[in-house]
Scaffold this active site. Structure first.
Site, short mmCIF file in Angstrom:
data_model
loop_
_atom_site.label_atom_id
_atom_site.label_comp_id
_atom_site.label_asym_id
_atom_site.label_seq_id
_atom_site.Cartn_x
_atom_site.Cartn_y
_atom_site.Cartn_z
N LYS A 41 20.12 -1.49 -22.83
CA LYS A 41 18.73 -1.37 -22.69
C LYS A 41 17.68 -1.91 -23.14
O LYS A 41 18.03 -2.62 -24.02
CB LYS A 41 18.12 0.53 -22.85
CG LYS A 41 18.69 1.41 -22.22
CD LYS A 41 17.90 1.75 -20.35
CE LYS A 41 16.71 1.55 -20.17
NZ LYS A 41 16.26 3.17 -20.51
N THR A 64 0.61 -1.10 0.02
CA THR A 64 -0.16 -0.06 -0.17
C THR A 64 0.79 1.48 0.02
O THR A 64 2.16 1.36 0.47
CB THR A 64 -0.73 -0.12 1.27
OG1 THR A 64 0.37 0.44 2.35
CG2 THR A 64 -1.79 -1.43 1.24
N HIS A 65 0.62 1.92 -0.45
CA HIS A 65 1.10 3.65 -0.46
C HIS A 65 2.93 3.66 -0.97
O HIS A 65 3.36 3.82 -1.16
CB HIS A 65 1.33 4.22 0.40
CG HIS A 65 0.38 4.18 1.69
ND1 HIS A 65 -0.62 5.14 1.92
CD2 HIS A 65 0.04 3.46 1.96
CE1 HIS A 65 -1.47 5.31 2.34
NE2 HIS A 65 -1.29 4.02 2.82
N TYR A 100 -31.62 14.01 -34.89
CA TYR A 100 -30.98 13.27 -35.07
C TYR A 100 -30.03 15.10 -35.13
O TYR A 100 -30.58 15.84 -35.92
CB TYR A 100 -30.59 12.65 -36.23
CG TYR A 100 -29.66 12.69 -36.76
CD1 TYR A 100 -28.61 12.13 -36.30
CD2 TYR A 100 -28.78 13.87 -38.46
CE1 TYR A 100 -27.02 12.23 -37.42
CE2 TYR A 100 -27.91 14.33 -39.15
CZ TYR A 100 -26.87 13.09 -38.37
OH TYR A 100 -25.31 13.11 -38.81
N GLU A 122 4.49 0.70 -21.21
CA GLU A 122 3.90 2.14 -20.75
C GLU A 122 2.96 2.93 -21.76
O GLU A 122 2.05 3.21 -21.83
CB GLU A 122 5.46 2.71 -20.86
CG GLU A 122 6.22 2.14 -20.17
CD GLU A 122 7.52 2.99 -20.80
OE1 GLU A 122 8.84 4.25 -20.02
OE2 GLU A 122 8.19 2.49 -21.69
N GLN A 162 -22.48 12.47 -36.37
CA GLN A 162 -21.51 12.42 -37.50
C GLN A 162 -19.66 12.34 -36.35
O GLN A 162 -19.41 11.45 -37.07
CB GLN A 162 -21.01 13.16 -38.32
CG GLN A 162 -20.06 12.96 -39.51
CD GLN A 162 -19.84 12.65 -41.10
OE1 GLN A 162 -20.91 12.62 -41.35
NE2 GLN A 162 -19.39 13.57 -41.10
N SER A 198 17.17 0.65 -26.59
CA SER A 198 17.23 2.24 -27.05
C SER A 198 17.71 2.50 -28.39
O SER A 198 18.44 1.67 -28.31
CB SER A 198 17.99 2.65 -25.70
OG SER A 198 18.04 3.98 -25.75
#
Ligand code: ARG
Length: 399
Positions: free
Chosen positions: A260, A140-141, A294, A267, A299, A254
């Site tokens: 890397k 937690t936290h 309408y 992500e 659209q 990378s």
């Protein structure tokens, strides 16, 4: 030649034409399906004969792309039907036509999302079964809190996805009723049979986009879940945690730093939550304040749904591959769990079992932590039978 050139006398200015153009080619198979349903209604009431219905069916079956010069997919289809196309629009308008096609589209998008969710859940639950008893700190936290197991943590991911599946099912149900027969807004005088599951009110039938909002809501909540799962994958694959290794076919390198190995998939799934939320708020804003029935504003309902479908499909497929290939670092997770202080709550609960009020137990254990005399108790079972919970989840998912 537009569908409405009889009224305006001349062709619209190119700027106007370009502005009105709908990027809705993705609707083609669904509008073909809706057009066939309408043609069957015309035939049932004698407004098309059997040969004309067969011709409509054959011509519709040949359509596989939309002329980008058409105003929208609906005008394109009518034009492609040629002479028989001049009869097809009896008793319908593009307003009930687009609502019909769009509802079919959303139902399909929901089914696709749910199939992709099953595949993703299966990848998660397969690890969960193997790692049912693998120690992992629960947080937690983002501070180590109490020990859990990796299987139990993965089950929490599956719970989120199970609710997503229910939300996509709900959106699909909301999209089911048929607006066909609503015409432009007030039905028609032609004696056409009502379609199966016809909507009750024609004004609502052409104006309602709740089903699209429901889809976008389901997608937005799904992406908030994927962003949280993605964030945990980013953390776990970092050297700081080192709880999991990404499969190289689901990692990136990378362009500059040769060493890397980056979690770009996780992500990007996390990042796409922003776009998913934006699409929901965007369409809510489009619909807000529109008078019945309408309006051409509507659209704007399609691009966010098309994009959401693409992202849901893409993110779930890529994350499934990533999760399938994850390798867990059990020793690292066990070491992270080894801190006896993770059992401080268990120690307080042991005192409660001896009759000590919880607040007193909490203070006594806290004092022992502060002065360094804390002694960990036997780890008790807090999580129940994780293996059985995984089996039950697999059963619910059908995997
Ligand atoms: N392309 C339009 C849309 O997506 C179709 C409906 C046009 N209807 C109209 N009355 N101009 O909403």
């Amino acid at each position: 030649m537009t569908l409405w050139s009889g009224r305006v006398g001349n062709e619209p200015a190119p700027e106007v034409w370009e502005f009105l153009h709908a990027d809705d080619a993705e609707l083609l198979p669904y509008d073909v399906q809706g057009t066939l349903l309408h043609a069957e209604r015309l035939q049932a009431s004698g407004l098309l004969d059997d040969a004309e219905l067969a011709e409509v069916r054959d011509k519709l079956a040949t359509l596989d792309s939309v002329d980008p010069a058409a105003e929208d997919v609906h005008s394109f289809i009518e034009a492609e039907l040629g002479e028989v196309g001049r009869k097809i629009h009896a008793g319908r308008s593009r307003n009930d036509q687009v609502a019909t096609a769009f509802r079919l589209y959303v139902q399909d998008a929901c089914a696709e999302a749910n199939a992709a969710l099953v595949a993703f859940a299966a990848a998660i639950l397969s690890h969960a079964g193997i790692e049912a008893e693998t120690p992992l700190p629960g947080y937690t936290h983002l501070q180590r809190a109490q020990p859990v197991t990796l299987g139990y943590h993965l089950l929490a991911w599956a719970e989120m996805l199970e609710r997503d599946r229910a939300r996509f099912r709900f959106a699909a149900q909301q999209a089911e009723p048929s607006p066909l027969g609503a015409g432009a807004l007030a039905g028609s005088t032609l004696p056409l049979p009502a379609p199966a599951g016809a909507m009750r009110n024609s004004l609502d039938a052409v104006a309602d986009r709740d089903f699209a909002l429901d889809y976008l809501y389901a997608a937005a909540v799904l992406f908030t879940h994927l962003s949280r799962i993605g964030e945990e994958l980013v953390l776990w694959s970092s050297k700081e945690f080192a709880f999991a290794k990404l499969p190289e076919h689901a990692a990136t390198g990378s362009s500059m730093m040769p060493q890397k190995l980056n979690p770009d998939v996780a992500e990007l799934a996390r990042g796409k939550a922003g776009s998913a939320i934006g699409r929901l708020t965007g369409l809510l804003a489009t619909v807000k304040g529109l008078p019945l029935s309408y309006n051409r504003d509507l659209q704007e309902d399609k691009p966010p749904i098309f994009a959401a479908r693409r992202d849901v499909r893409g993110a779930l497929a890529a994350l499934t591959v990533l999760v399938e290939g994850l390798e867990f670092e059990r020793a690292r997770m066990a070491a992270a769990c080894a801190d006896p202080l993770l059992l401080a709550t268990d120690a307080a609960e042991a005192l409660v079992k001896e009759g000590v009020p919880f607040r007193d137990a909490h203070e006594r254990v806290a004092a022992s932590v502060r002065d360094g005399t804390f002694a960990a108790p036997e780890a008790g079972n807090r999580l129940g039978d994780v293996g059985a919970a995984v089996a039950a989840a697999k059963e619910r998912w059908g995997c």
